[in-house]
Every structure is written in structure tokens, then in C-alpha cells.
Design a protein around this motif. Structure first.
Motif, PDB file in Angstrom:
ATOM      1  N   ARG A   1      21.658  14.785  20.083  1.00 39.88           N
ATOM      2  CA  ARG A   1      22.716  14.166  19.529  1.00 39.88           C
ATOM      3  C   ARG A   1      22.337  13.573  18.386  1.00 39.88           C
ATOM      4  NH1 ARG A   1      25.904  10.262  23.265  1.00 39.88           N
ATOM      5  NH2 ARG A   1      25.129  11.086  25.458  1.00 39.88           N
TER       6      ARG A   1
ATOM      7  N   GLY B   1      18.757   5.752  24.306  1.00 36.55           N
ATOM      8  CA  GLY B   1      19.076   5.970  25.652  1.00 36.55           C
ATOM      9  C   GLY B   1      19.144   4.880  26.824  1.00 36.55           C
TER      10      GLY B   1
ATOM     11  N   PHE C   1      22.763   4.862  23.601  1.00 37.11           N
ATOM     12  CA  PHE C   1      23.794   5.729  24.522  1.00 37.11           C
ATOM     13  C   PHE C   1      23.872   5.360  25.377  1.00 37.11           C
ATOM     14  CE2 PHE C   1      22.173   8.360  20.633  1.00 37.11           C
ATOM     15  CZ  PHE C   1      23.071   8.184  19.784  1.00 37.11           C
ATOM     16  N   ASP C   2      25.093   4.875  26.457  1.00 38.29           N
ATOM     17  CA  ASP C   2      25.408   4.939  26.830  1.00 38.29           C
ATOM     18  C   ASP C   2      25.612   6.160  28.862  1.00 38.29           C
ATOM     19  OD1 ASP C   2      26.276   2.269  26.922  1.00 38.29           O
ATOM     20  OD2 ASP C   2      28.100   2.452  26.620  1.00 38.29           O
ATOM     21  N   ASP C   3      25.367   6.969  28.092  1.00 38.28           N
ATOM     22  CA  ASP C   3      25.208   8.256  29.095  1.00 38.28           C
ATOM     23  C   ASP C   3      23.693   9.116  28.839  1.00 38.28           C
ATOM     24  OD1 ASP C   3      26.303   8.671  26.175  1.00 38.28           O
ATOM     25  OD2 ASP C   3      27.299  10.647  27.625  1.00 38.28           O
ATOM     26  N   SER C   4      23.130   8.811  28.396  1.00 37.90           N
ATOM     27  CA  SER C   4      21.889   9.511  27.367  1.00 37.90           C
ATOM     28  C   SER C   4      20.572   9.111  27.463  1.00 37.90           C
ATOM     29  CB  SER C   4      21.530   9.376  26.417  1.00 37.90           C
ATOM     30  OG  SER C   4      20.753  10.100  25.808  1.00 37.90           O
ATOM     31  N   GLY C   5      19.847   9.971  29.097  1.00 37.25           N
ATOM     32  CA  GLY C   5      18.576   9.004  29.470  1.00 37.25           C
ATOM     33  C   GLY C   5      17.654   9.850  28.766  1.00 37.25           C
TER      34      GLY C   5
ATOM     35  N   MET D   1      19.861   5.236  29.534  1.00 34.85           N
ATOM     36  CA  MET D   1      19.366   5.567  31.381  1.00 34.85           C
ATOM     37  C   MET D   1      18.186   5.934  31.084  1.00 34.85           C
ATOM     38  SD  MET D   1      22.650   7.098  33.144  1.00 34.85           S
ATOM     39  CE  MET D   1      23.062   7.817  31.958  1.00 34.85           C
TER      40      MET D   1
ATOM     41  N   SER E   1      17.214  11.116  23.670  1.00 38.55           N
ATOM     42  CA  SER E   1      18.688  10.694  23.032  1.00 38.55           C
ATOM     43  C   SER E   1      18.790  11.677  21.752  1.00 38.55           C
ATOM     44  CB  SER E   1      18.856   9.222  23.176  1.00 38.55           C
ATOM     45  OG  SER E   1      17.514   8.502  22.372  1.00 38.55           O
TER      46      SER E   1
END
Length: 234
Positions: free
Chosen positions: A216, A176, A206-210, A178, A213
């Protein structure tokens, strides 16, 4: 009188010096270490034919002796609502320990011996601490696995130096952008090292994952389809 004292002291010192000596020896001993590791094993419906084996290494939060913890994330979570025509092995790392390559290797050999597993379709995956364990076990036994899927895993310096050891194993890394627990730089670093070795490697960020990850990834049929397509080269 003083001369006699000096003489006696000199004589005593000479005797002590003369009495000192060096010896060489060999110690023969054997140190036996005992390890105990729980595990969960999913067995497919049809076991008459050889089936793939997925090995899942959990993160640090699932350590201990409560085996149900290994089913919170990963393939066992997926199995609650889906089917997998494969064996799924989820070891549990004991509390206050890290993943031990030799213990894991012996467990895999045991499961392989006791079940109808295709030795050319053994897949290793893990999240966070399990991602680190995936790299480690892959480096230790590169001839065992048909594919590696490390997720949100950190990488030791020595692992980077060994990157070429797993260059021929299809590897898909997930992380991720983030992630504030394990920095994305780890995934990028080992990806670049594997590319230097002409490694068969993919990196998905993943751009929107902390840090999480993995949900998903493991909750998606695609990763299992990808693994099952990988067959170990003879």
C-alpha cells in the motif's frame, strides 16, 4: 651415577631455557575482496535535466541472481502501470549474504557518475531486510540521502545507538500492527530514538496490515510525491 644424571638433566633444562626467546615483527599484507551485485536501473524519458534517484532495497525473498525478482515489489512494480520522472535503482543482494554498505555505496557512486542525477535528491527505501539495510546505509553515509523510507524493517541495538546520525534526514517509517515476522516494536523503538534527537521523522502504523505493509506504500503515488519534495540540505 644418579648425581651425573641429575646434573645432565639440569644442564639440558638450562640449555633449553636459555635457547628460548621472544621476537617482535610486522606483517605487511593486502587482502582484496571481490564482490558482484546485479541491479536493475530505470531511466526516465527526459535525461537532459538532472533527475532524482530512488534506491530500493528488496527483502530476503528476492536474493539471488534472477534480477526480475527485484521488480516484484516496490517502485519497479509501480512502474509497470505508472510513470516516475526519476531514476530508480534496485540492487540485488546475493544469496547467503546481507546488504553490504560499501558495495551499495560504490554502486550508487557508479550510477551517479554515469547518469544525470541530482545529488541533492537521492532517496533510499527498502522493505523487511531492505528496511534494515536502509537504516544501515543511512547511518554509514548520512550525507548522501535526502530522505529515508524504511518499511517493515528490523533494527539492531547498535542501530538504535546510532539513531542521531540520521536525525536531520527526513525519515518516514511504515510498519504493520499485525506483523508476525518483524515486530512493530522495532519501528517504535527507532522512532522514539530519533525523536529524542529532534529527528525529522514520521511513523505510520497500519492497523490491518501484517508483514506486507509495503504494497500500500509503494503502490501509492503519495510516497513518491513525498520523497520528491525532500531536498538534501547543503
Amino acid at each position: 651415577m644418579m648425581k651425573h644424571k641429575i646434573f645432565l638433566i639440569a644442564l639440558l633444562f638450562s640449555f633449553i631455557t636459555y635457547a628460548q626467546k621472544d621476537i617482535n615483527g610486522i606483517l605487511k599484507t593486502e587482502i582484496v575482496q571481490k564482490h558482484e551485485m546485479g541491479y536493475a536501473l530505470h531511466i526516465p524519458v527526459n535525461t537532459k535535466e538532472k533527475k532524482p534517484l530512488i534506491i530500493f532495497l528488496h527483502g530476503s525473498g528476492e536474493k539471488g541472481t534472477d534480477i526480475e525478482k527485484v521488480k516484484i515489489h516496490g517502485p519497479f512494480k509501480y512502474l509497470k502501470t505508472h510513470d516516475l520522472d526519476a531514476y530508480v535503482l534496485a540492487p540485488q543482494c546475493p544469496e547467503n549474504e546481507e546488504w553490504d554498505n560499501e558495495v551499495l555505496y560504490r554502486l550508487i557512486l557508479k550510477i551517479e557518475k554515469e547518469n544525470n542525477i541530482d545529488p541533492n535528491r537521492i532517496y533510499l527505501t527498502g522493505l523487511s531486510l531492505g528496511g534494515w539495510g536502509t537504516y544501515n546505509l543511512g547511518f554509514a553515509h548520512p550525507n548522501l540521502f535526502a530522505a529515508l523510507v524504511p518499511i517493515s524493517g528490523f533494527v539492531d541495538l547498535i542501530q538504535l545507538e546510532q539513531a542521531c546520525t540520521i536525525a536531520t534526514i527526513p525519515t518516514h517509517i511504515f510498519h504493520g500492527l499485525m506483523d508476525d515476522v518483524v515486530n512493530l516494536d522495532y519501528a517504535i523503538a527507532i522512532y522514539k530514538e530519533l525523536k529524542k534527537c529532534n529527528g525529522n521523522v514520521e511513523l505510520t502504523i497500519f492497523d490491518d496490515s501484517g508483514h506486507d505493509s509495503w504494497s500500500r506504500v509503494y503502490d501509492n503515488k503519495e510516497i513518491y510525491d513525498w520523497m520528491f519534495q525532500q531536498i538534501k540540505k547543503q
